[in-house]
Design an enzyme around this catalytic site. Structure first.
Site, PDB file in Angstrom:
ATOM      1  N   THR A 238      37.333  52.508  39.633  1.00 62.78           N
ATOM      2  CA  THR A 238      36.512  52.587  40.845  1.00 62.78           C
ATOM      3  C   THR A 238      36.038  54.017  41.036  1.00 62.78           C
ATOM      4  OG1 THR A 238      37.855  50.915  41.923  1.00 62.78           O
ATOM      5  CG2 THR A 238      36.582  52.360  43.378  1.00 62.78           C
TER       6      THR A 238
ATOM      7  N   ARG B 259      37.308  37.168  43.764  1.00 66.38           N
ATOM      8  CA  ARG B 259      38.441  38.107  43.872  1.00 66.38           C
ATOM      9  C   ARG B 259      37.942  39.434  44.452  1.00 66.38           C
ATOM     10  NH1 ARG B 259      39.514  43.493  41.898  1.00 66.38           N
ATOM     11  NH2 ARG B 259      41.756  43.746  41.640  1.00 66.38           N
ATOM     12  N   VAL B 260      38.670  39.967  45.410  1.00 66.17           N
ATOM     13  CA  VAL B 260      38.320  41.263  46.008  1.00 66.17           C
ATOM     14  C   VAL B 260      39.486  42.216  45.785  1.00 66.17           C
ATOM     15  CG1 VAL B 260      37.720  42.457  48.146  1.00 66.17           C
ATOM     16  CG2 VAL B 260      36.880  40.135  47.745  1.00 66.17           C
ATOM     17  N   GLY B 261      39.180  43.449  45.380  1.00 64.40           N
ATOM     18  CA  GLY B 261      40.217  44.457  45.167  1.00 64.40           C
ATOM     19  C   GLY B 261      40.409  45.322  46.397  1.00 64.40           C
ATOM     20  N   ASP B 262      40.996  46.473  46.191  1.00 65.18           N
ATOM     21  CA  ASP B 262      41.280  47.390  47.312  1.00 65.18           C
ATOM     22  C   ASP B 262      40.035  48.171  47.758  1.00 65.18           C
ATOM     23  OD1 ASP B 262      41.633  48.625  44.630  1.00 65.18           O
ATOM     24  OD2 ASP B 262      41.656  50.446  45.849  1.00 65.18           O
TER      25      ASP B 262
ATOM     26  N   THR C  27      41.978  54.487  43.306  1.00 64.76           N
ATOM     27  CA  THR C  27      41.494  53.727  42.157  1.00 64.76           C
ATOM     28  C   THR C  27      42.724  53.203  41.435  1.00 64.76           C
ATOM     29  OG1 THR C  27      40.253  53.824  40.071  1.00 64.76           O
ATOM     30  CG2 THR C  27      41.272  55.859  40.788  1.00 64.76           C
ATOM     31  N   GLY C  28      42.602  52.032  40.860  1.00 68.98           N
ATOM     32  CA  GLY C  28      43.763  51.462  40.192  1.00 68.98           C
ATOM     33  C   GLY C  28      43.810  49.963  40.399  1.00 68.98           C
TER      34      GLY C  28
ATOM     35  N   GLY D  98      44.006  46.991  42.268  1.00 71.07           N
ATOM     36  CA  GLY D  98      43.830  46.672  43.684  1.00 71.07           C
ATOM     37  C   GLY D  98      44.949  45.827  44.243  1.00 71.07           C
TER      38      GLY D  98
HETATM   39  N1  GLY Z   1      40.627  49.199  42.326  1.00 72.11           N
HETATM   40  C1  GLY Z   1      39.602  48.270  42.084  1.00 72.11           C
HETATM   41  C2  GLY Z   1      40.024  46.875  42.052  1.00 72.11           C
HETATM   42  O1  GLY Z   1      41.197  46.565  41.901  1.00 72.11           O
HETATM   43  O2  GLY Z   1      39.165  46.019  42.159  1.00 72.11           O
END
Ligand code: GLY
Length: 309
Positions: free
Chosen positions: A151, A179-182, A202-203, A205
């Site tokens: 990210t 799907r949604v990340g952080d 970043t990483g 999520g």
């Molecule tokens: N850090 C981005 C995600 O997991 O989508």
């Protein structure tokens, strides 16, 4: 008054260099931040952000982004947006709304279309080829989704001591549709308070959102910790907790800056990032986790930067 900007990953170097010039010429934090992220979104070589981002398991590029203004706590975010050139700009536009600040899927795409944001097919031929290869591999091998975690996240401080934070990501390669990340989640992917400072993550999520680490770092800076102390404490305490309770922790990296332009970073993987301040030319550093809740930070060599690109 000092200005400063910090961003995840070496891919942000060009955007941060442009933003640094703008900040030196008195640009506001939100503008410099948006411009820096757009440059990353527009580059088809980056497989985890914007145009050229790797798709979900259906071969569709679904993008997440967020913008936060640290003066008034205005937040805007989109998740699973499709066919829109610059999700960060849509997120920023939403941050000025009183309601409906976080839009997902078709709603986010329709909002962008209605408000004149540039539309384009975000799947490049190269990314489609990588996806097709992975679909074939998954027929015969038990592969988990690619765990890249690139990210782009930016924290920016301007001359007026206003701050902004933002993120943009195509999320996990081969993620489930929807799907949604952080990255678009306030407190997890990003947080900023102009009276204190800001942070972005970043990483993986799925792990980052368990700890709300961006918010945690800002609170720790507010309690008087330096940015580096706050990043170390938030990430390494939480990583230790995850390992103790669940047996493992995914890749997680966080950057932060306070409203004096001092910065910090913590990570549990090798992690390049970019910084520019009134006193420092845009510089790529590489961070690694050190002994005893510490972070080792070195200037990246030319070879290391080329390897990242
Ligand atoms: N850090 C981005 C995600 O997991 O989508």
């Amino acid at each position: 008054m000092k200005w400063g900007i910090i961003a995840t990953w070496a891919m942000a170097y060009e955007g941060i260099s442009k933003a640094a010039k703008e900040l030196a010429e008195d640009s506001i934090a939100g503008d410099a931040l948006e411009h820096s992220i757009k440059i990353v979104e527009d580059n088809p070589l980056y497989r985890s952000v914007g145009y050229g981002g790797l798709p979900n398991e259906q071969g569709i590029v679904e993008l997440d982004a967020a913008f936060m203004d640290g003066d008034q706590f205005n937040i805007g975010a989109v998740a699973g947006i499709q066919d829109v050139k610059n999700p960060i700009s849509v997120a920023r536009k939403l941050s000025n709304h009183q309601f409906n600040r976080f839009l997902v899927g078709q709603g986010a795409t329709a909002f962008a279309q209605k408000n004149g944001f540039e539309r384009m097919n975000m799947l490049t031929d190269e990314s489609r080829t990588i996806w097709e290869k992975r679909v074939e591999e998954m027929k015969t091998k038990d592969l988990s989704p690619y765990d890249g975690h690139d990210t782009v996240g930016v924290v920016c401080l301007d001359h007026r001591k206003s701050m902004a934070a933002g993120t943009s990501s195509s999320g996990l390669f081969m993620k489930k549709q929807g799907r949604v990340g952080d990255s678009p989640l306030s407190g997890s992917g990003f947080y900023v308070d102009s009276e204190i400072g800001g942070a972005t993550a970043t990483g993986l999520g799925e792990d980052l959102m368990k700890g709300c680490l961006s918010y945690e770092i800002v609170q720790l800076m507010g309690e008087g910790l330096s940015p580096q102390e706050a990043a170390n404490k938030a990430l390494y305490d939480f990583e230790e907790k995850l390992i103790r309770r669940k047996g493992k922790a995914g890749a997680m990296s966080l950057i932060c800056m306070n409203n004096e332009g001092q910065w910090g970073v913590a990570t549990n993987v090798e992690f390049p990032f970019v910084v520019a301040t009134e006193e420092e030319e845009p510089t790529v550093y590489i961070a690694n986790k050190g002994e005893g809740y510490s972070t080792i930070i070195d200037k990246a060599t030319k070879e290391q930067i080329e390897k990242c690109e």
